[in-house]
Design an enzyme around this catalytic site. Structure first.
Site, PDB file in Angstrom:
ATOM      1  N   GLY A  74       3.083  29.362 -11.584  1.00  0.00           N
ATOM      2  CA  GLY A  74       3.127  30.623 -11.009  1.00  0.00           C
ATOM      3  C   GLY A  74       2.851  31.694 -12.137  1.00  0.00           C
ATOM      4  O   GLY A  74       2.165  32.668 -11.590  1.00  0.00           O
ATOM      5  N   GLY A 203       3.990  25.053  -7.831  1.00  0.00           N
ATOM      6  CA  GLY A 203       4.059  23.850  -7.151  1.00  0.00           C
ATOM      7  C   GLY A 203       5.411  23.233  -7.487  1.00  0.00           C
ATOM      8  O   GLY A 203       6.251  22.801  -6.527  1.00  0.00           O
ATOM      9  N   CYS A 328      15.887  31.460 -17.716  1.00  0.00           N
ATOM     10  CA  CYS A 328      15.354  32.231 -18.961  1.00  0.00           C
ATOM     11  C   CYS A 328      16.589  32.837 -19.699  1.00  0.00           C
ATOM     12  O   CYS A 328      16.402  32.842 -20.931  1.00  0.00           O
ATOM     13  CB  CYS A 328      14.337  33.299 -18.626  1.00  0.00           C
ATOM     14  SG  CYS A 328      12.859  32.604 -18.044  1.00  0.00           S
TER      15      CYS A 328
END
Ligand SMILES: *Cc1c(COP(=O)(O)O)cnc(C)c1O
Length: 405
Positions: A74, A203, A328
């Site tokens: 992505g 994916g 993150c």
């Protein structure tokens, strides 16, 4: 720890590879290792399977097969889209995005602003995470090279009105890119009816493996490749294709299409049951994000006066995998940039937990979490260092991306 003894509610961070996807991809690691660019049939037959994968993905998105470029993730799709729009229109120096994007867009925009002299507008959101459409309208100008606005937020699941945004951006002659990494497979998308110019997906967020993604580029849109080299992907993305990943993404797209009604009924009902039970059982808890304009699988809940990281640790000991804010930001004590942009008060923002479900989540998983979370919160509140009084609301102006990952 194996998948057998974990209640996995972190599907917005990554998903398990679906069994039918694994089965489809395995032969391409072993017997069918040919290079699709080779002249012989051993490689060429792999190319034919890749075409089928491209057809499946195009079918899921409602676009043409010639409009899909396979990438590595992505992040690559997001970076390629934004850089392509800037390179193709060198005279335009303005970018519009939002304060709540994934770092794959936000950190790139910060970089382009600081190091390359672009002007960037970061659109704000309201307390429920919704975009200010007036601000978008007022920000658009002839100098705007690209508007990059996510379809669904990874931390809260809040959906932005992409069809409405697309119509507005097109009427003003700008390019629209949407990071749809969290939306694909969870909400219906039909690019045939939409004025979206580019769309990113990944994916591993939709039950395919890590290391494959795709970028939709509308036919005839000026496009500049990011990776330059061989003629793969019709010269739009050089590098020998990740054949196994691409085959897997095709199988995942077929499965996603088949399961879309499940996402919106079964998964949504499980999510709602979890969310309602926790909000009811725990005092001083609140939902972060709009109640209905939201992905069916995501619930971001704040528990006042305690640290999300501490909650995660105790959940982990019970075999429950969730996330605080975003994958993150966990590990740092900065409240998430998304919650800050929403102006969520500090004492709430710190104690936020994201539960993200999938079609593999069971009733028993949800029961287990409902049974254990209230006790964890009670334990932690007893030792909380925060004063249990009125909280200072954070100014949305404080918002900044919490990390560069
Ligand atoms: C996960 C994610 C990305 C990054 O995708 P990768 O394949 O991990 O690079 C980008 N945008 C959003 C909204 C995401 O959730």
């Amino acid at each position: 720890m194996s998948a057998q003894n974990v209640v996995y509610l972190d599907n917005n961070a990554t998903t398990r590879v679906a069994p039918e996807v694994l089965e489809a991809m395995l032969p391409f690691f072993s017997e069918r290792y040919g290079n699709p660019s080779s002249m012989h049939n051993f490689g060429g037959s792999v190319g034919r399977e890749m075409r089928e994968a491209r057809e499946s993905l195009a079918d899921l998105l409602g676009c043409g097969t010639d409009e899909i470029i396979f990438t590595s993730c992505g992040t690559e799709s997001d970076n390629t889209a934004i850089r392509s729009a800037l390179t193709a229109q060198p005279q335009k120096r303005h970018i519009i995005t939002t304060r709540v994007e994934h770092p794959a867009v936000l950190s790139l925009c910060k970089f382009l602003e600081r190091s390359q002299g672009y002007r960037v507008t970061y659109l704000g959101v309201d307390a429920e995470g919704r975009l200010d459409m007036r601000e978008l309208e007022d920000s658009l100008s002839d100098d705007t090279a690209i508007v990059s606005i996510m379809w669904a937020n990874n931390e809260t699941g809040v959906l932005f009105p992409i069809p409405e945004i697309a119509t507005l951006v097109k009427s003003r002659g700008s390019i629209l890119h949407t990071d749809a990494v969290q939306a694909v497979g969870k909400v219906p998308i039909n690019l045939g009816n939409l004025d979206v110019d580019m769309l990113s997906l990944s994916g591993h967020k939709l039950h395919a493996p890590k290391g494959v993604g795709a970028l939709y580029v509308r036919r005839k849109l000026p496009y500049r490749p990011y990776l330059i080299g061989g003629h793969q992907e019709h010269g739009r993305r050089a590098g020998t294709e990740n054949t196994t990943g691409i085959i897997a993404l095709g199988a995942a797209a077929r499965a996603a299409k088949a399961h879309l009604p499940v996402e919106n009924t079964v998964v949504r009902a499980l999510r709602d049951r979890l969310e309602n039970a926790l909000l009811k059982a725990v005092s001083d808890s609140r939902l972060n994000g709009h109640k209905t304009e939201r992905l069916p699988n995501t619930s971001n809940i704040s528990f006042k006066y305690i640290e999300g990281e501490a909650i995660l640790l105790l959940l982990d000991q019970l075999g429950i995998a969730a996330s605080s804010g975003s994958a993150c930001t966990s590990g740092s004590l900065e409240p998430s940039h998304v919650l800050r942009a929403m102006g969520i008060p500090f004492t709430y923002a710190h104690g936020s937990i994201r539960f993200s479900l999938s079609r593999y989540t069971t009733d028993a998983d949800v029961d287990y979490v409902i049974k254990n979370v209230p006790g964890i919160i009670e334990t932690l509140r007893k030792i909380s260092p925060y004063k249990q009084g009125e909280a200072e609301p954070l100014s949305p102006l404080d918002a900044k991306p919490a990390c560069g990952c």
